[in-house]
Scaffold this motif. Structure first.
Motif, PDB file in Angstrom:
ATOM      1  N   ASN A  31      10.049 -15.526  -2.197  1.00  0.00           N
ATOM      2  CA  ASN A  31       9.995 -14.091  -2.476  1.00  0.00           C
ATOM      3  C   ASN A  31       8.553 -13.619  -2.587  1.00  0.00           C
ATOM      4  N   GLY A  32       8.378 -12.314  -2.491  1.00  0.00           N
ATOM      5  CA  GLY A  32       7.068 -11.720  -2.651  1.00  0.00           C
ATOM      6  C   GLY A  32       7.204 -10.265  -3.044  1.00  0.00           C
ATOM      7  N   PHE A  33       6.144  -9.691  -3.615  1.00  0.00           N
ATOM      8  CA  PHE A  33       6.164  -8.284  -3.999  1.00  0.00           C
ATOM      9  C   PHE A  33       4.774  -7.696  -3.853  1.00  0.00           C
ATOM     10  N   ILE A  34       4.728  -6.378  -3.670  1.00  0.00           N
ATOM     11  CA  ILE A  34       3.476  -5.632  -3.693  1.00  0.00           C
ATOM     12  C   ILE A  34       3.730  -4.300  -4.379  1.00  0.00           C
ATOM     13  N   ASN A  35       2.792  -3.875  -5.210  1.00  0.00           N
ATOM     14  CA  ASN A  35       2.903  -2.637  -5.965  1.00  0.00           C
ATOM     15  C   ASN A  35       1.558  -1.913  -5.861  1.00  0.00           C
ATOM     16  N   PHE A  36       1.567  -0.712  -5.279  1.00  0.00           N
ATOM     17  CA  PHE A  36       0.331   0.030  -5.044  1.00  0.00           C
ATOM     18  C   PHE A  36       0.471   1.446  -5.599  1.00  0.00           C
ATOM     19  N   TYR A  37      -0.526   1.869  -6.381  1.00  0.00           N
ATOM     20  CA  TYR A  37      -0.496   3.200  -7.002  1.00  0.00           C
ATOM     21  C   TYR A  37      -1.812   3.907  -6.715  1.00  0.00           C
ATOM     22  N   ALA A  38      -1.734   5.203  -6.395  1.00  0.00           N
ATOM     23  CA  ALA A  38      -2.921   6.036  -6.200  1.00  0.00           C
ATOM     24  C   ALA A  38      -2.669   7.398  -6.823  1.00  0.00           C
ATOM     25  N   GLY A  39      -3.653   7.891  -7.579  1.00  0.00           N
ATOM     26  CA  GLY A  39      -3.472   9.189  -8.209  1.00  0.00           C
ATOM     27  C   GLY A  39      -4.718   9.636  -8.949  1.00  0.00           C
ATOM     28  N   LEU A  40      -4.604  10.755  -9.662  1.00  0.00           N
ATOM     29  CA  LEU A  40      -5.684  11.278 -10.488  1.00  0.00           C
ATOM     30  C   LEU A  40      -5.518  10.789 -11.919  1.00  0.00           C
ATOM     31  N   HIS A  41      -6.630  10.449 -12.540  1.00  0.00           N
ATOM     32  CA  HIS A  41      -6.670   9.897 -13.896  1.00  0.00           C
ATOM     33  C   HIS A  41      -7.460  10.863 -14.774  1.00  0.00           C
TER      34      HIS A  41
END
Length: 231
Positions: A180-190
């Motif tokens: 199994n494998g996973f990827i989690n990517f987030y982009a936004g304003l902080h």
């Protein structure tokens, strides 16, 4: 006597560490859109699992400790389920079936906060994910499977400073396990505050599985907001 002394020293050490720590509570909520999902069984074609128009609400609670302003440990719990009604054209007739996917995740992340470099803030670490998944197909297509997987890999949190309160935030975590494998990517304003921050943006995550000759692939695009408070 010796065991009591060891316990006392351990307790005093714990108090000293906690005295140099900040407690963190974080929550993220929004809507997730199924992006792609299929099950490829050995000796047969692909079976669609997700209806792309089936938006689902999600909520991710996270608790963490930051030690000495350099080390961060976070634990989060994620529950997600989606039901879909699907159709497929067979060789002779129309195939209709119901798909149910459920996933529960326990995620533990360790991050090391590097010194600020000009406009960049960088946190590097590792993330481990224990995943409990269930797939059920009913109707013209019949399939049922439960899985427990563990994935482990690098994680990073990057902030690009726009001014003293506003940053561009990027989060990425990826990992591999047995089949199994996973990827989690987030982009936004902080948006940074004195004892909190707020993030608004989009998240993409996907996972794969290979088991007994079958292959599972699922991916989601999420739009939401994240709030974090320090104590």
């Amino acid at each position: 006597m010796i065991s009591r002394r060891l316990c006392l020293f351990a307790f005093m050490g714990l108090l000293a560490v906690l005295g140099c720590a900040k407690f963190e509570l974080k929550a993220e909520s929004g809507f997730a859109m199924p992006w792609n999902g299929f099950l490829e069984q050995a000796g047969s074609g692909k079976t669609d699992l997700l209806d792309r128009s089936n938006f689902r609400a999600y909520f991710i609670p996270t608790a963490g400790y930051e030690f000495f302003q350099e080390h961060l440990i976070e634990v989060s719990i994620i529950h997600f389920s989606v039901n879909s009604s699907l159709e497929a054209t067979g060789t002779e007739s129309l195939i209709t079936y119901e798909s149910m996917f459920r996933q529960d995740v326990l995620s533990v992340t360790y991050g090391y906060v590097l010194p600020v470099l000009d406009r960049f803030s960088l946190q590097l670490g590792v993330q481990g994910r224990l995943l409990f998944k269930q797939i059920d197909l009913t109707g013209s297509e019949q399939y049922s499977r439960k899985m427990t997987d563990f994935g482990f890999g690098p994680a990073a949190d990057i902030k690009l400073k726009m001014n003293d309160q506003v940053f561009v935030a990027l989060e990425v975590a990826t990992g591999l396990g047995k089949g199994n494998g996973f990827i989690n990517f987030y982009a936004g304003l902080h948006f940074e505050g004195p004892f909190y921050y707020v993030r608004a943006g989009s998240r993409y995550w996907s996972l794969t599985n290979s088991f007994d000759g079958d292959r599972l692939f699922l991916s989601f695009v999420s739009l939401g907001a994240q709030f974090c408070a320090y104590f």
